[in-house]
Design an enzyme around this catalytic site. Structure first.
Site, PDB file in Angstrom:
ATOM      1  N   ASP A 244      50.967  38.441  39.813  1.00  0.00           N
ATOM      2  CA  ASP A 244      50.639  37.029  40.023  1.00  0.00           C
ATOM      3  C   ASP A 244      50.859  36.210  38.757  1.00  0.00           C
ATOM      4  O   ASP A 244      51.366  35.082  38.810  1.00  0.00           O
ATOM      5  CB  ASP A 244      49.181  36.883  40.464  1.00  0.00           C
ATOM      6  CG  ASP A 244      48.974  37.185  41.939  1.00  0.00           C
ATOM      7  OD1 ASP A 244      49.971  37.256  42.684  1.00  0.00           O
ATOM      8  OD2 ASP A 244      47.812  37.347  42.350  1.00  0.00           O
ATOM      9  N   HIS A 267      44.978  32.529  39.793  1.00  0.00           N
ATOM     10  CA  HIS A 267      45.953  31.441  39.832  1.00  0.00           C
ATOM     11  C   HIS A 267      45.465  30.196  39.086  1.00  0.00           C
ATOM     12  O   HIS A 267      46.229  29.553  38.360  1.00  0.00           O
ATOM     13  CB  HIS A 267      46.272  31.074  41.279  1.00  0.00           C
ATOM     14  CG  HIS A 267      46.821  32.214  42.073  1.00  0.00           C
ATOM     15  ND1 HIS A 267      47.972  32.880  41.720  1.00  0.00           N
ATOM     16  CD2 HIS A 267      46.357  32.816  43.204  1.00  0.00           C
ATOM     17  CE1 HIS A 267      48.203  33.840  42.605  1.00  0.00           C
ATOM     18  NE2 HIS A 267      47.236  33.819  43.509  1.00  0.00           N
TER      19      HIS A 267
END
Length: 322
Positions: A244, A267
């Site tokens: 990610d 995130h």
């Protein structure tokens, strides 16, 4: 670096799956792009004309459960991080990413289907030198008990990731990767998204994660792993966080010469650190790769993905912060 010149894809390749939240079919096509184009999302299947958005930090409009790309008209495509990670991790500089739905398809919960698509399309060198963002001084961001930083690293990109979940089945994990196409393919491309069953149930009841399943996610209850096939890596969860991070930081627009450290991140933290770097113009500069001693012909990736590319890739469906 493997290439001193910029790269793009030789041809197009398409993957088809479902959206993690809608559960509806969606197709994604990777294709070539010109020098200095970066990564461009093209949203098709709309009532009006297609919309295009360059994938950069300014185009991020949400980071709650995935990285969402959009513009002044609103969201364009969700769950951008895994396909961006595959492109950056495999050494592609310029590409178009055409999506006919509001989400990147979930595939198997990892970036492996996108790596296979890149292999199928092939990678070709372009005429211009590769450019990098070189980090010149540390940039640090804290959000609650999460911490992230970028530090100078002139030799390439390194990710140092730590997670620490209260769930004993996940617990505390650490992982370090020095990014190149070989390490990306071998060490993190197959790491799947993960979450806890109680998080999934809450999202289902709210109308989210309708495409999530054991076929595209690693799922834990309070004490154990629920997937019958087990883990792909003993530390698959922290490796997926590294995946990610590679995708989220690809939104810098150029490869980073830096070390990225994340503690209990996700995130939101990844984007906050990148935004803080870009905002401090004294913290970075753009540099070009040194030219090679002898000219080389354009090189197309030799490995071609075999078999079907269909299947299913997901964002983490639990809380963003570990």
């Amino acid at each position: 670096m493997k290439f001193s010149r910029q790269t793009t894809l030789w041809s197009q390749a398409t993957v088809t799956g479902v959206g993690v939240h809608s559960g509806l079919p969606v197709s994604l096509t990777l294709g070539p792009a010109p020098v200095d184009a970066g990564f461009i999302f093209v949203r098709t299947g709309l009532d009006g004309p297609d919309r295009e958005v360059q994938a950069n930090a300014k185009s991020v409009i949400a980071t709650a459960f995935a990285t969402v790309i959009g513009d002044s008209e609103g969201p364009l495509v969700s769950t951008a991080e895994h396909v961006l990670a595959a492109l950056r991790g495999m050494g592609v500089d310029n590409a178009t990413i055409e999506v006919d739905g509001p989400e990147v398809p979930i595939m198997d919960g990892s970036a492996s289907a996108f790596v296979a698509a890149i292999d199928q399309a092939g990678i070709v060198e372009q005429a211009a030198r590769r450019r990098f963002i070189q980090v010149l001084k540390p940039i640090q961001v804290a959000i609650g008990d999460s911490f992230g930083e970028l530090r100078p690293n002139s030799s390439g990109f390194r990710a140092e990731i730590e997670i620490n979940f209260a769930n004993p089945a996940i617990g505390r994990q650490n992982y370090i990767i020095d990014l190149n196409p070989q390490s990306f393919r071998r060490d993190i491309a197959r790491a799947r998204t993960f979450g806890c069953m109680n998080d999934v149930a809450q999202l289902w009841s709210a109308g989210f994660a309708l495409g999530a399943s054991f076929e595209n996610s690693v799922v834990f209850d309070e004490t154990r792993l629920l997937n019958s096939e087990g883990l792909r890596y003993s530390d698959e969860c922290v490796r997926h966080k590294a995946l990610d991070a590679v995708g989220d930081l690809a939104l810098a627009g150029l490869p980073l010469l830096a070390t990225f450290r994340s503690v209990r991140g996700g995130h939101k933290l990844n984007h906050a650190v990148l935004s803080a770097l870009i905002a401090d113009r004294s913290a970075w500069k753009i540099v070009e790769a040194e030219p090679v001693a002898t000219a080389r012909r354009p090189r197309v990736a030799a490995e071609i993905a075999s078999g079907m590319l269909g299947g299913m890739i997901a964002p983490a469906f639990g809380p963003d912060v570990s």
